[in-house]
Design an enzyme around this catalytic site. Sequence first.
Site, mmCIF file in Angstrom:
data_model
loop_
_atom_site.group_PDB
_atom_site.id
_atom_site.type_symbol
_atom_site.label_atom_id
_atom_site.label_comp_id
_atom_site.label_asym_id
_atom_site.label_seq_id
_atom_site.Cartn_x
_atom_site.Cartn_y
_atom_site.Cartn_z
ATOM 1 N N HIS A 190 22.266 -15.324 28.225
ATOM 2 C CA HIS A 190 22.941 -13.884 27.837
ATOM 3 C C HIS A 190 21.590 -13.089 27.384
ATOM 4 O O HIS A 190 20.977 -13.270 26.625
ATOM 5 C CB HIS A 190 23.903 -14.225 26.751
ATOM 6 C CG HIS A 190 24.650 -12.973 26.564
ATOM 7 N ND1 HIS A 190 24.418 -11.946 25.698
ATOM 8 C CD2 HIS A 190 25.885 -12.575 27.036
ATOM 9 C CE1 HIS A 190 25.466 -10.871 25.887
ATOM 10 N NE2 HIS A 190 26.094 -11.374 26.504
ATOM 11 N N LEU A 225 34.075 -16.692 26.983
ATOM 12 C CA LEU A 225 32.830 -15.814 27.300
ATOM 13 C C LEU A 225 31.867 -15.464 26.232
ATOM 14 O O LEU A 225 32.367 -14.902 25.310
ATOM 15 C CB LEU A 225 33.231 -14.561 28.106
ATOM 16 C CG LEU A 225 32.383 -13.958 28.903
ATOM 17 C CD1 LEU A 225 32.015 -14.803 30.148
ATOM 18 C CD2 LEU A 225 32.710 -12.515 29.534
ATOM 19 N N ASP A 226 30.837 -15.841 26.244
ATOM 20 C CA ASP A 226 29.737 -15.267 25.270
ATOM 21 C C ASP A 226 29.849 -16.059 23.986
ATOM 22 O O ASP A 226 29.345 -15.709 23.062
ATOM 23 C CB ASP A 226 29.792 -13.748 24.955
ATOM 24 C CG ASP A 226 29.351 -12.918 26.135
ATOM 25 O OD1 ASP A 226 28.823 -13.472 27.162
ATOM 26 O OD2 ASP A 226 29.734 -11.824 26.177
ATOM 27 N N GLU A 227 30.820 -16.970 23.998
ATOM 28 C CA GLU A 227 30.932 -17.928 22.609
ATOM 29 C C GLU A 227 30.605 -19.112 22.642
ATOM 30 O O GLU A 227 30.891 -19.984 21.690
ATOM 31 C CB GLU A 227 32.393 -17.629 22.234
ATOM 32 C CG GLU A 227 32.951 -16.154 22.179
ATOM 33 C CD GLU A 227 32.266 -15.731 20.381
ATOM 34 O OE1 GLU A 227 31.809 -16.277 19.945
ATOM 35 O OE2 GLU A 227 32.424 -14.370 20.645
#
Lengths: 283, 283, 283, 283
Positions: A190, A225-227
Amino acid sequence: MKDKYILLATCSDKVGITSLITNIISEYDSNILHLDHFTEYDNAQDTEGKLYLRFEFEKVNLLKAALEKSLSENNIEFNLFDDSEKTKIALFVSKEDHAFNEVLLRVQRGEIAAEIVAVVSNHENNRHFAEAFNIPFYYVPSGDSKALTEQNILDICAKHEVELIVLAKYMQILTDNFVSHYPNQIINIHHSFLPSFIGANPYKQAWERGVKLVGATSHYVTSDLDEGPIIDQDVTRINHRYNVQDLRKIGRHVESRVLAQAVELHVQHKVIVTNGNKTIVFA
Amino acid sequence: MKDKYILLATCSDKVGITSLITNIISEYDSNILHLDHFTEYDNAQDTEGKLYLRFEFEKVNLLKAALEKSLSENNIEFNLFDDSEKTKIALFVSKEDHAFNEVLLRVQRGEIAAEIVAVVSNHENNRHFAEAFNIPFYYVPSGDSKALTEQNILDICAKHEVELIVLAKYMQILTDNFVSHYPNQIINIHHSFLPSFIGANPYKQAWERGVKLVGATSHYVTSDLDEGPIIDQDVTRINHRYNVQDLRKIGRHVESRVLAQAVELHVQHKVIVTNGNKTIVFA
Amino acid sequence: MKDKYILLATCSDKVGITSLITNIISEYDSNILHLDHFTEYDNAQDTEGKLYLRFEFEKVNLLKAALEKSLSENNIEFNLFDDSEKTKIALFVSKEDHAFNEVLLRVQRGEIAAEIVAVVSNHENNRHFAEAFNIPFYYVPSGDSKALTEQNILDICAKHEVELIVLAKYMQILTDNFVSHYPNQIINIHHSFLPSFIGANPYKQAWERGVKLVGATSHYVTSDLDEGPIIDQDVTRINHRYNVQDLRKIGRHVESRVLAQAVELHVQHKVIVTNGNKTIVFA
Amino acid sequence: MKDKYILLATCSDKVGITSLITNIISEYDSNILHLDHFTEYDNAQDTEGKLYLRFEFEKVNLLKAALEKSLSENNIEFNLFDDSEKTKIALFVSKEDHAFNEVLLRVQRGEIAAEIVAVVSNHENNRHFAEAFNIPFYYVPSGDSKALTEQNILDICAKHEVELIVLAKYMQILTDNFVSHYPNQIINIHHSFLPSFIGANPYKQAWERGVKLVGATSHYVTSDLDEGPIIDQDVTRINHRYNVQDLRKIGRHVESRVLAQAVELHVQHKVIVTNGNKTIVFA
């Protein structure tokens, strides 16, 4: 260098677990080359502790079966790896090539002890680089049906017996269905220091906020998402002279090395994901 | 070391500004010791550029008046400082002493060329340390009326002709009214890598998210909490072994040095705040 | 937090050592809280491997005697520490106060779990700071006889049962005789990134060479000046604008934190010195 | 983005130099986009100061000639570059490919605004990679006569009008004669944090000394091996677990990015070499 096994083991913490495992190993006259041990007691909630272990020890006849039997009987979750078997990686990439190049070259140099068995891309521009190293390149454009496209990719991965998927700037969102086939086996990079600047265009967000460091985060992909659990992060110092384009350039270098580092840690079997959506990294 | 002036100047970017200023300086036979120059063209919006300048040059008779006249006539915003005049600082602190100790000791050692004229606290525990260095200590507990308490503090600052307020872990929120008395003259240390983990208990948030770096951010205080212009940031690498208490300890070290660094940059007149809520740091 | 023991153990590497120790610990129903394990096989010479272990485990009645008996019988070198007993430190300092202040304040805050039992100095200027924290201050000027001066200091240390001497910018060279009383129990901070710039005035050397990073090194003191086992090192980025005075200032900050870090690691019993004049740091 | 010139200028420091140059630029109605200024007064010796300047400004008709005339008349040493003209680089490499790959890929991505016109190697193994990017590859093995071999290489460089030679792990020592053809135009990467571990096998030296950081240094090549002006340096943290092979691997990553960074700074005309064998880096 002798052949060796790597054991990852997790269970509720209690007296005697390490003793149990080391006894079996020494019983078979195998030398322990490395041992990592971590106990986590959640200080936030009133739960019991968890024990996480990683062993490297000499490969010895019959030891594997004995260990598996005992660990199972004692309700210890485990993974036992033969260190000589290289993890089979599929590299997924879109147009941008920096993270893709970095991971591929580190594998080629033997710095990451793995095997890249396939490159999957929704663009053609990275075919040349993959094929220069004799790695099968699969062009899988985003079609009308996401389900069909993903099935296509799953088939490729199955055919090559892929054990780890590395998203090296692959700009397609994977469905929960896809992700469920590879739990804690998909690594993403990311382009920000998570949890800052979640979502699109983090470098523009960073520029607008006027931060003095920009970073990147490698993490396992989950349905959130993104976690997903963070494996590695790093930052680079910037200043007011950097415009958004400069941040992107600087960011690419951080992204490349943070992703490559996560892949190396994973294939060395040094990463364990905890229930708390975090990682233990025995580095 | 000769006496010197420091000039900070800002205006719309156009041909001839640097030339205009350097001409006046050389006309008075003053040597330029240092010159920083930055032009920002906002690539997001269709606005004209802004020019930011910082000069250090020898102090020469009559030069000051000549410069002030010319800069005013040309609609250039500026601040002209005599480098021999030390910035007068009020240190605000609550119970925790680490950032307070660090800033105070760096000033005492002459590493930060400033003068601490007062310490203000809502606790008594740091009185001893301040007084050991003969710095007036004001105990101002949070009273029934926030307005009265703040007026009390404003009076102390006025009496000591304070030019910079440093919030060295001062755990009271200042009202907009208070902040308006010291625009870009209040520096705070935030115990996270902003914009991550805004708000209370950032170390617990960081632990729960499993980040691999923890940081701190020094920023000017504006009416928008945690959103003021960032002056400096730094991070430290952590791993899964660090519990919340460990993160707090590690965090204190980063906080101390990031705050001290911001104070040093400010009193060297190296920081300019832009319209975009960001800082130019000519370091 | 339960009471715990910390065990450091070293021996020739062979099958069964970890098993032996973990068996005794579990036999007494003590839980292992932490375990570090390192095997070093010297790839330069044809020697057998060495095993280094560090355990943290619950303090349980009779366990200590049982462990000591077994380790001795098996020719394992070891140190067994009761974690609740704080290491007694003597801080040695000359005129410069930065590293001295840092170590003292971290101990006072409980960040370093130790006790400073004495400050020894060949100058009077740091008396005030030590006494403000009620720590006995001994002024021991360099007299005509180095032997007498050192005997004087050894007596002070003996009286206070000192277990660790921290040279926080103590600008006197200790004789081999003095050092022999505290093997691997004297920590020094060297103001360069060793082995660069050995000897006097390293910041001037660094400036002349035009390096882009300056560093500091904390190490155990041996009879070989600047050559003792390195515990920790760190660097800070500089540029051409830094003159020698600036390098000294920047250097002080690195020195302070690298020394404090080494002291913290030592009192946590995380450092083992190997035969090869190096350290194992189980951080 | 408008076309622009970049001017590097050096002279004895005196009143009026910056004014002189900015006046000419504004006279021709060119806007200054960037200005760096550094004055160095040698505090070691009793010499006068030197002024170093770097300007970026809009390309305007007739300005170039006017500037050149004035600078020459005033005895100011200078280099004036048209920013649209890319520096022509020859990459020299032996067997190891990491630094070579990194520089080449950054140029290909446009991150380093230069043109690689030739690759020279005493081995064949990197031919494939160079040719995949359509860059001429010259295999020049070390022959019986060093003079002949170097003349051969000088001819290749002359033919391609090479302006910068980058030694990306080129394991041949260049003669003084060769170096004299490219003063401050040959950049080398040294596999240590200079001045530590000069000479062969620095990673083994680092391992034996037990340092906690390993680094790399990019520098201009002079007749004095390992003593040329340093452009950039960086380090990576290591610990006792790293053996010599691990240090080499880690070292390769630092080497690659420190070399690429130096090349980027050079082709942006941000580096000036001083008389004192040091660099000014206007980054």
